[in-house]
Design a protein around this motif. Sequence first.
Motif, PDB file in Angstrom:
ATOM      1  N   ILE A 164       0.850  -1.197   0.000  1.00  0.00           N
ATOM      2  CA  ILE A 164       0.000   0.000   0.000  1.00  0.00           C
ATOM      3  C   ILE A 164       0.882   1.241   0.000  1.00  0.00           C
ATOM      4  O   ILE A 164       1.827   1.353   0.779  1.00  0.00           O
ATOM      5  CB  ILE A 164      -0.946   0.009   1.217  1.00  0.00           C
ATOM      6  N   GLY A 165       0.564   2.171  -0.880  1.00  0.00           N
ATOM      7  CA  GLY A 165       1.287   3.431  -0.961  1.00  0.00           C
ATOM      8  C   GLY A 165       2.540   3.383  -1.821  1.00  0.00           C
ATOM      9  O   GLY A 165       3.148   4.417  -2.084  1.00  0.00           O
TER      10      GLY A 165
ATOM     11  N   LYS B 204      -1.983   1.033  -6.094  1.00  0.00           N
ATOM     12  CA  LYS B 204      -2.110   1.830  -7.310  1.00  0.00           C
ATOM     13  C   LYS B 204      -1.916   0.985  -8.563  1.00  0.00           C
ATOM     14  O   LYS B 204      -1.893   1.512  -9.668  1.00  0.00           O
ATOM     15  CB  LYS B 204      -1.061   2.947  -7.292  1.00  0.00           C
ATOM     16  N   PHE B 205      -1.760  -0.324  -8.387  1.00  0.00           N
ATOM     17  CA  PHE B 205      -1.435  -1.210  -9.505  1.00  0.00           C
ATOM     18  C   PHE B 205      -1.971  -2.598  -9.195  1.00  0.00           C
ATOM     19  O   PHE B 205      -2.166  -2.963  -8.042  1.00  0.00           O
ATOM     20  CB  PHE B 205       0.079  -1.279  -9.713  1.00  0.00           C
ATOM     21  N   PRO B 206      -2.225  -3.430 -10.225  1.00  0.00           N
ATOM     22  CA  PRO B 206      -2.610  -4.826  -9.985  1.00  0.00           C
ATOM     23  C   PRO B 206      -1.383  -5.641  -9.597  1.00  0.00           C
ATOM     24  O   PRO B 206      -0.250  -5.240  -9.848  1.00  0.00           O
ATOM     25  CB  PRO B 206      -3.184  -5.281 -11.321  1.00  0.00           C
TER      26      PRO B 206
ATOM     27  N   ASN C 147      -3.259 -10.995 -11.965  1.00  0.00           N
ATOM     28  CA  ASN C 147      -3.833  -9.671 -12.227  1.00  0.00           C
ATOM     29  C   ASN C 147      -4.926  -9.284 -11.227  1.00  0.00           C
ATOM     30  O   ASN C 147      -6.020  -8.906 -11.615  1.00  0.00           O
ATOM     31  CB  ASN C 147      -4.351  -9.623 -13.666  1.00  0.00           C
ATOM     32  N   LEU C 148      -4.622  -9.394  -9.928  1.00  0.00           N
ATOM     33  CA  LEU C 148      -5.566  -8.967  -8.883  1.00  0.00           C
ATOM     34  C   LEU C 148      -5.569  -7.445  -8.861  1.00  0.00           C
ATOM     35  O   LEU C 148      -4.584  -6.804  -8.502  1.00  0.00           O
ATOM     36  CB  LEU C 148      -5.149  -9.534  -7.527  1.00  0.00           C
ATOM     37  N   LYS C 149      -6.681  -6.871  -9.276  1.00  0.00           N
ATOM     38  CA  LYS C 149      -6.781  -5.426  -9.434  1.00  0.00           C
ATOM     39  C   LYS C 149      -6.942  -4.716  -8.084  1.00  0.00           C
ATOM     40  O   LYS C 149      -7.332  -5.342  -7.105  1.00  0.00           O
ATOM     41  CB  LYS C 149      -7.960  -5.108 -10.344  1.00  0.00           C
TER      42      LYS C 149
ATOM     43  N   PRO D 104       4.813  -8.559  -8.836  1.00  0.00           N
ATOM     44  CA  PRO D 104       4.417  -7.630  -9.894  1.00  0.00           C
ATOM     45  C   PRO D 104       3.558  -8.345 -10.933  1.00  0.00           C
ATOM     46  O   PRO D 104       3.791  -9.516 -11.241  1.00  0.00           O
ATOM     47  CB  PRO D 104       5.743  -7.175 -10.493  1.00  0.00           C
ATOM     48  N   VAL D 105       2.567  -7.654 -11.457  1.00  0.00           N
ATOM     49  CA  VAL D 105       1.673  -8.259 -12.434  1.00  0.00           C
ATOM     50  C   VAL D 105       2.480  -8.738 -13.638  1.00  0.00           C
ATOM     51  O   VAL D 105       3.437  -8.101 -14.057  1.00  0.00           O
ATOM     52  CB  VAL D 105       0.545  -7.279 -12.837  1.00  0.00           C
TER      53      VAL D 105
END
Length: 132
Positions: free
Chosen positions: A51-52, A73-75, A93-95, A113-114
Amino acid sequence: TLTARRHLFCWVRYYQDYYYTIFCLLLYNGNMVTLFVKRAKNIGEKVIGLIGKEKPASLLIKTRFGIHTFGLKFPIDVLILDKSNKIISIKKNLKPKRIFLWNPIYDTVLELPVGTIDKKKIKINDIVNLKS
């Protein structure tokens, strides 16, 4: 990645004429994936996670309660591992603003990372070699 097969080795040990024991050893040598991760060491790091952050990083979290992506801020890609680091569950890809739950008998979570799952061709039952 290394690829091989499962092998089952069994042998019998006899005691006197009536008692014996069968020993079996299952060697699983499937797809081995090496991932470099940061380990969340305390409750603060577990709660905050990614987070953040401006860009994703690989993070190892020990929890049985599920994860959320509120505040991200990202998946991300998510792997759930058993005690031997075998992959039990995958979420690609967990949004942001989502919740992901799994069977609570497993407590090792990798947030990645996605695209990592597809890039490294990660599958269920693969073994993860964790590097810090």
